[in-house]
Design a protein around this motif. Structure first.
Motif, PDB file in Angstrom:
ATOM      1  N   SER A  45       9.978  -2.710   2.446  1.00  0.00           N
ATOM      2  CA  SER A  45      11.017  -3.109   1.492  1.00  0.00           C
ATOM      3  C   SER A  45      11.012  -2.159   0.299  1.00  0.00           C
ATOM      4  CB  SER A  45      10.747  -4.536   0.999  1.00  0.00           C
ATOM      5  OG  SER A  45       9.604  -4.542   0.157  1.00  0.00           O
ATOM      6  N   PRO A  46      12.124  -2.122  -0.425  1.00  0.00           N
ATOM      7  CA  PRO A  46      12.138  -1.317  -1.650  1.00  0.00           C
ATOM      8  C   PRO A  46      11.001  -1.704  -2.600  1.00  0.00           C
ATOM      9  CG  PRO A  46      14.371  -1.886  -1.066  1.00  0.00           C
ATOM     10  CD  PRO A  46      13.463  -2.662  -0.134  1.00  0.00           C
ATOM     11  N   ALA A  47      10.682  -2.990  -2.692  1.00  0.00           N
ATOM     12  CA  ALA A  47       9.606  -3.437  -3.582  1.00  0.00           C
ATOM     13  C   ALA A  47       8.255  -2.869  -3.149  1.00  0.00           C
ATOM     14  CB  ALA A  47       9.550  -4.962  -3.629  1.00  0.00           C
ATOM     15  N   GLU A  48       8.009  -2.790  -1.847  1.00  0.00           N
ATOM     16  CA  GLU A  48       6.749  -2.224  -1.351  1.00  0.00           C
ATOM     17  C   GLU A  48       6.634  -0.740  -1.711  1.00  0.00           C
ATOM     18  OE1 GLU A  48       5.411  -4.064   2.760  1.00  0.00           O
ATOM     19  OE2 GLU A  48       7.603  -3.815   2.693  1.00  0.00           O
ATOM     20  N   VAL A  49       7.712  -0.012  -1.523  1.00  0.00           N
ATOM     21  CA  VAL A  49       7.698   1.418  -1.829  1.00  0.00           C
ATOM     22  C   VAL A  49       7.582   1.620  -3.339  1.00  0.00           C
ATOM     23  CG1 VAL A  49       8.994   3.578  -1.676  1.00  0.00           C
ATOM     24  CG2 VAL A  49       8.961   1.995   0.265  1.00  0.00           C
ATOM     25  N   GLN A  50       8.299   0.827  -4.110  1.00  0.00           N
ATOM     26  CA  GLN A  50       8.212   0.921  -5.565  1.00  0.00           C
ATOM     27  C   GLN A  50       6.774   0.673  -6.029  1.00  0.00           C
ATOM     28  OE1 GLN A  50      10.576  -1.904  -7.790  1.00  0.00           O
ATOM     29  NE2 GLN A  50      10.447  -0.673  -9.646  1.00  0.00           N
ATOM     30  N   ASN A  51       6.103  -0.303  -5.436  1.00  0.00           N
ATOM     31  CA  ASN A  51       4.723  -0.599  -5.804  1.00  0.00           C
ATOM     32  C   ASN A  51       3.810   0.580  -5.455  1.00  0.00           C
ATOM     33  OD1 ASN A  51       2.635  -2.359  -6.805  1.00  0.00           O
ATOM     34  ND2 ASN A  51       2.006  -2.625  -4.680  1.00  0.00           N
ATOM     35  N   GLY A  52       4.033   1.195  -4.300  1.00  0.00           N
ATOM     36  CA  GLY A  52       3.254   2.371  -3.919  1.00  0.00           C
ATOM     37  C   GLY A  52       3.445   3.512  -4.892  1.00  0.00           C
ATOM     38  N   ILE A  53       4.675   3.728  -5.318  1.00  0.00           N
ATOM     39  CA  ILE A  53       4.973   4.790  -6.286  1.00  0.00           C
ATOM     40  C   ILE A  53       4.337   4.461  -7.637  1.00  0.00           C
ATOM     41  CG2 ILE A  53       6.827   5.893  -7.613  1.00  0.00           C
ATOM     42  CD1 ILE A  53       8.523   5.739  -5.048  1.00  0.00           C
ATOM     43  N   ARG A  54       4.383   3.197  -8.030  1.00  0.00           N
ATOM     44  CA  ARG A  54       3.774   2.785  -9.299  1.00  0.00           C
ATOM     45  C   ARG A  54       2.288   3.138  -9.310  1.00  0.00           C
ATOM     46  NH1 ARG A  54       0.555  -0.890 -10.548  1.00  0.00           N
ATOM     47  NH2 ARG A  54       0.842  -2.106  -8.652  1.00  0.00           N
ATOM     48  N   LYS A  55       1.609   2.869  -8.199  1.00  0.00           N
ATOM     49  CA  LYS A  55       0.175   3.180  -8.110  1.00  0.00           C
ATOM     50  C   LYS A  55      -0.064   4.686  -8.211  1.00  0.00           C
ATOM     51  CE  LYS A  55      -1.019  -0.902  -5.442  1.00  0.00           C
ATOM     52  NZ  LYS A  55      -1.416  -1.421  -4.120  1.00  0.00           N
ATOM     53  N   LEU A  56       0.797   5.486  -7.578  1.00  0.00           N
ATOM     54  CA  LEU A  56       0.655   6.941  -7.659  1.00  0.00           C
ATOM     55  C   LEU A  56       0.922   7.445  -9.076  1.00  0.00           C
ATOM     56  CD1 LEU A  56       2.362   8.008  -4.322  1.00  0.00           C
ATOM     57  CD2 LEU A  56      -0.090   7.980  -4.836  1.00  0.00           C
ATOM     58  N   ASN A  57       1.904   6.845  -9.751  1.00  0.00           N
ATOM     59  CA  ASN A  57       2.198   7.225 -11.139  1.00  0.00           C
ATOM     60  C   ASN A  57       0.970   7.046 -12.023  1.00  0.00           C
ATOM     61  OD1 ASN A  57       4.948   7.989 -11.033  1.00  0.00           O
ATOM     62  ND2 ASN A  57       5.601   5.860 -11.105  1.00  0.00           N
ATOM     63  N   GLU A  58       0.144   6.049 -11.719  1.00  0.00           N
ATOM     64  CA  GLU A  58      -1.022   5.729 -12.540  1.00  0.00           C
ATOM     65  C   GLU A  58      -2.229   6.618 -12.234  1.00  0.00           C
ATOM     66  OE1 GLU A  58      -1.567   1.575 -11.722  1.00  0.00           O
ATOM     67  OE2 GLU A  58       0.167   0.994 -12.935  1.00  0.00           O
ATOM     68  N   ARG A  59      -2.219   7.286 -11.110  1.00  0.00           N
ATOM     69  CA  ARG A  59      -3.370   8.104 -10.720  1.00  0.00           C
ATOM     70  C   ARG A  59      -3.376   9.434 -11.471  1.00  0.00           C
ATOM     71  NH1 ARG A  59      -3.833   8.402  -4.338  1.00  0.00           N
ATOM     72  NH2 ARG A  59      -5.172  10.120  -4.982  1.00  0.00           N
TER      73      ARG A  59
END
Length: 92
Positions: A45-59
């Motif tokens: 889902s878009p929410a799953e991908v958005q969450n994955g991107i959020r985690k990468l943004n924080e790394r």
């Protein structure tokens, strides 16, 4: 200085052309940039991908993020491109 590191995000839809993904990866390697591809299932889902991107943004060990297109029809590209922080947006 550590080598640059970028993550390419791909939603794995059947039949999507992988030429752009491979070209970007090959170019990065030529430039000495470490790349990885984070693949999501086509059913993500878009929410799953958005969450994955959020985690990468924080790394802190990730310098750039590239969201491969085309996106599945269930995604709004105008929304998806805002998920990546400007500092890490490879497509700018």
């Amino acid at each position: 200085m550590a080598p640059l590191r970028w993550i390419s995000e791909l939603i794995d839809e059947e039949g999507v052309d992988r030429v752009a993904e491979l070209s970007a990866s090959d170019l990065a390697k030529e430039l000495g940039i470490h790349t990885e591809t984070l693949k999501f299932e086509a059913s993500a889902s878009p929410a799953e991908v958005q969450n994955g991107i959020r985690k990468l943004n924080e790394r802190e060990d990730i310098d750039g993020i590239l969201l491969q297109r085309p996106l599945p029809i269930s995604f709004r590209e105008a929304d998806a491109i805002t998920w990546i922080t400007p500092e890490k947006d490879v497509d700018a």
